[in-house]
Design a protein around this motif. Structure first.
Motif, PDB file in Angstrom:
ATOM      1  N   LEU A 145      26.374  43.147  34.266  1.00 58.18           N
ATOM      2  CA  LEU A 145      26.854  43.702  35.537  1.00 58.18           C
ATOM      3  C   LEU A 145      28.288  43.238  35.709  1.00 58.18           C
ATOM      4  O   LEU A 145      28.564  42.040  35.699  1.00 58.18           O
ATOM      5  CB  LEU A 145      26.005  43.229  36.712  1.00 58.18           C
ATOM      6  N   ILE A 146      29.191  44.201  35.865  1.00 60.11           N
ATOM      7  CA  ILE A 146      30.606  43.898  36.082  1.00 60.11           C
ATOM      8  C   ILE A 146      30.904  44.037  37.567  1.00 60.11           C
ATOM      9  O   ILE A 146      30.591  45.071  38.177  1.00 60.11           O
ATOM     10  CB  ILE A 146      31.496  44.856  35.272  1.00 60.11           C
ATOM     11  N   ILE A 147      31.500  43.016  38.158  1.00 62.59           N
ATOM     12  CA  ILE A 147      31.944  43.067  39.547  1.00 62.59           C
ATOM     13  C   ILE A 147      33.444  43.322  39.549  1.00 62.59           C
ATOM     14  O   ILE A 147      34.215  42.533  38.989  1.00 62.59           O
ATOM     15  CB  ILE A 147      31.619  41.765  40.302  1.00 62.59           C
ATOM     16  N   THR A 148      33.882  44.409  40.194  1.00 64.62           N
ATOM     17  CA  THR A 148      35.298  44.790  40.110  1.00 64.62           C
ATOM     18  C   THR A 148      36.180  44.052  41.099  1.00 64.62           C
ATOM     19  O   THR A 148      37.377  43.863  40.827  1.00 64.62           O
ATOM     20  CB  THR A 148      35.473  46.296  40.331  1.00 64.62           C
ATOM     21  N   HIS A 149      35.621  43.629  42.249  1.00 59.95           N
ATOM     22  CA  HIS A 149      36.453  42.935  43.230  1.00 59.95           C
ATOM     23  C   HIS A 149      35.565  42.168  44.196  1.00 59.95           C
ATOM     24  O   HIS A 149      34.341  42.262  44.126  1.00 59.95           O
ATOM     25  CB  HIS A 149      37.373  43.915  43.963  1.00 59.95           C
ATOM     26  N   GLU A 150      36.186  41.412  45.094  1.00 60.04           N
ATOM     27  CA  GLU A 150      35.443  40.404  45.856  1.00 60.04           C
ATOM     28  C   GLU A 150      34.906  40.884  47.194  1.00 60.04           C
ATOM     29  O   GLU A 150      34.398  40.068  47.961  1.00 60.04           O
ATOM     30  CB  GLU A 150      36.326  39.166  46.065  1.00 60.04           C
ATOM     31  N   HIS A 151      34.974  42.158  47.490  1.00 62.44           N
ATOM     32  CA  HIS A 151      34.408  42.618  48.757  1.00 62.44           C
ATOM     33  C   HIS A 151      32.876  42.616  48.669  1.00 62.44           C
ATOM     34  O   HIS A 151      32.308  43.134  47.703  1.00 62.44           O
ATOM     35  CB  HIS A 151      34.931  44.009  49.103  1.00 62.44           C
ATOM     36  N   PRO A 152      32.203  42.042  49.674  1.00 66.94           N
ATOM     37  CA  PRO A 152      30.757  41.840  49.572  1.00 66.94           C
ATOM     38  C   PRO A 152      29.942  43.111  49.360  1.00 66.94           C
ATOM     39  O   PRO A 152      28.840  43.037  48.812  1.00 66.94           O
ATOM     40  CB  PRO A 152      30.415  41.175  50.916  1.00 66.94           C
ATOM     41  N   ASP A 153      30.454  44.257  49.786  1.00 66.38           N
ATOM     42  CA  ASP A 153      29.666  45.477  49.607  1.00 66.38           C
ATOM     43  C   ASP A 153      29.501  45.850  48.140  1.00 66.38           C
ATOM     44  O   ASP A 153      28.696  46.724  47.817  1.00 66.38           O
ATOM     45  CB  ASP A 153      30.266  46.645  50.393  1.00 66.38           C
ATOM     46  N   HIS A 154      30.209  45.168  47.249  1.00 66.04           N
ATOM     47  CA  HIS A 154      30.096  45.476  45.828  1.00 66.04           C
ATOM     48  C   HIS A 154      29.423  44.381  45.009  1.00 66.04           C
ATOM     49  O   HIS A 154      29.306  44.525  43.796  1.00 66.04           O
ATOM     50  CB  HIS A 154      31.471  45.814  45.254  1.00 66.04           C
ATOM     51  N   ARG A 196      36.108  36.067  40.623  1.00 69.27           N
ATOM     52  CA  ARG A 196      35.041  35.063  40.705  1.00 69.27           C
ATOM     53  C   ARG A 196      35.374  34.008  41.752  1.00 69.27           C
ATOM     54  O   ARG A 196      34.524  33.649  42.588  1.00 69.27           O
ATOM     55  CB  ARG A 196      34.873  34.407  39.331  1.00 69.27           C
ATOM     56  N   ASP A 197      36.602  33.523  41.756  1.00 71.11           N
ATOM     57  CA  ASP A 197      36.991  32.479  42.703  1.00 71.11           C
ATOM     58  C   ASP A 197      37.016  33.013  44.134  1.00 71.11           C
ATOM     59  O   ASP A 197      36.635  32.311  45.086  1.00 71.11           O
ATOM     60  CB  ASP A 197      38.360  31.913  42.332  1.00 71.11           C
ATOM     61  N   GLN A 198      37.463  34.251  44.308  1.00 68.94           N
ATOM     62  CA  GLN A 198      37.488  34.851  45.638  1.00 68.94           C
ATOM     63  C   GLN A 198      36.074  35.055  46.174  1.00 68.94           C
ATOM     64  O   GLN A 198      35.815  34.840  47.367  1.00 68.94           O
ATOM     65  CB  GLN A 198      38.247  36.176  45.596  1.00 68.94           C
ATOM     66  N   MET A 199      35.158  35.445  45.315  1.00 77.11           N
ATOM     67  CA  MET A 199      33.760  35.582  45.726  1.00 77.11           C
ATOM     68  C   MET A 199      33.196  34.237  46.155  1.00 77.11           C
ATOM     69  O   MET A 199      32.522  34.130  47.191  1.00 77.11           O
ATOM     70  CB  MET A 199      32.938  36.169  44.583  1.00 77.11           C
ATOM     71  N   ALA A 200      33.472  33.204  45.386  1.00 74.89           N
ATOM     72  CA  ALA A 200      32.946  31.873  45.704  1.00 74.89           C
ATOM     73  C   ALA A 200      33.450  31.383  47.051  1.00 74.89           C
ATOM     74  O   ALA A 200      32.726  30.724  47.807  1.00 74.89           O
ATOM     75  CB  ALA A 200      33.322  30.887  44.603  1.00 74.89           C
ATOM     76  N   ALA A 201      34.702  31.719  47.380  1.00 78.80           N
ATOM     77  CA  ALA A 201      35.293  31.270  48.634  1.00 78.80           C
ATOM     78  C   ALA A 201      34.597  31.874  49.853  1.00 78.80           C
ATOM     79  O   ALA A 201      34.683  31.315  50.956  1.00 78.80           O
ATOM     80  CB  ALA A 201      36.779  31.613  48.661  1.00 78.80           C
ATOM     81  N   ARG A 202      33.902  32.962  49.666  1.00 71.93           N
ATOM     82  CA  ARG A 202      33.188  33.584  50.791  1.00 71.93           C
ATOM     83  C   ARG A 202      31.925  32.817  51.164  1.00 71.93           C
ATOM     84  O   ARG A 202      31.420  32.946  52.273  1.00 71.93           O
ATOM     85  CB  ARG A 202      32.836  35.039  50.463  1.00 71.93           C
TER      86      ARG A 202
END
Length: 259
Positions: A67-76, A94-100
């Motif tokens: 599964l590829i995550i393209t960006h850090e917006h939670p809807d994706h 990855r780091d931006q997702m973790a910061a949420r």
């Protein structure tokens, strides 16, 4: 099925584009079926929608490779754990997702950051997956700070995700419209006859022009009053769906919490 599946045959590659229902803001997950496996792109906003995508994918009879995550917006990415596959992303994403931190989906289901965290870093490069070249490109600015664009040049396939919305209203919560317009110009290429958006159905190159027109109007109409902007942009584009996306953008811009 509550969502909608569009299947596009590209020879030894088939795309199964899952668009979530309106209540899940038409988020799309792309299932790219290669000769012997499936590459999924983006993991949905709601766990229930992710489950529907995964059930469909299993019905194809091939393993989910990643599964590829393209960006850090939670809807994706909120449904990412349901894919039970390695999660790939750009390191900055990855780091931006973790910061949420921990989140919850629209139905109140908890989303633990540790369970959706990407574990495989993506570097901008060409990667051959199951004999198919995938071109990974890092893009900065526009819809969000950083995101991944994927091209399959042998199949005329551009996976644009949230750089393109088709038929829905557009999140402009980062107010980086000029940069976004430049990116759209860079993406325009008739060699890529299939464009996969992050919200809405698959389209052709014309969707890039439609996006540019929407962003031009957003630049003109966006002031310091979120509700006034919402009404104005809805009047300008009365056939576009999901005005809730405007509310989300207004929350980023003005702190007005969506209702």
């Amino acid at each position: 099925m509550k969502g909608a599946i569009t299947v596009i045959d590209k020879g030894n590659v088939r795309v199964h584009s899952y668009m979530a229902p309106d209540a899940s803001i038409n988020v799309t997950t792309q299932l790219i079926e290669t000769p012997s496996r499936i590459v999924a792109v983006d993991g949905q906003i709601n766990v229930a929608d992710a489950d529907e995508v995964v059930e469909y994918a299993h019905g194809l009879g091939k393993p989910l490779d990643r599964l590829i995550i393209t960006h850090e917006h939670p809807d994706h990415f909120q449904g990412a754990a349901r894919f039970n596959a390695p999660i790939h992303a750009l390191p900055v994403v990855r780091d931006q997702m973790a910061a949420r931190g921990d989140l919850q989906d629209l139905n109140g289901i908890p989303i633990l950051a540790a369970e959706v965290a990407p574990t495989v870093p993506i570097a901008p490069a060409v990667e051959v997956i199951d004999g198919v070249p995938f071109v990974f490109e890092a893009v900065s600015g526009g819809e969000t700070a950083d995101q991944l664009v994927i091209r399959l040049p042998e199949h005329g396939l551009l996976v644009a995700q949230d750089l393109v919305y088709n038929g829905t209203h557009v999140f402009v919560g980062h107010n980086d419209i000029d940069r976004w317009q430049d990116i759209l110009q860079d993406l325009a290429d008739p060699a890529y006859d299939t464009v996969l958006p992050g919200h809405g159905l698959p389209a052709g190159q014309a969707v890039l022009v439609e996006m540019a027109e929407y962003l031009k109007a957003a630049r003109e109409l966006l002031g310091d009053d979120g509700e006034a902007y919402k009404q104005a942009i809805m009047e300008r584009f009365p056939t576009r769906r999901i005005p809730f996306i405007i509310d989300i953008g207004n929350y980023y811009l003005f702190g007005t919490r969506p209702t």
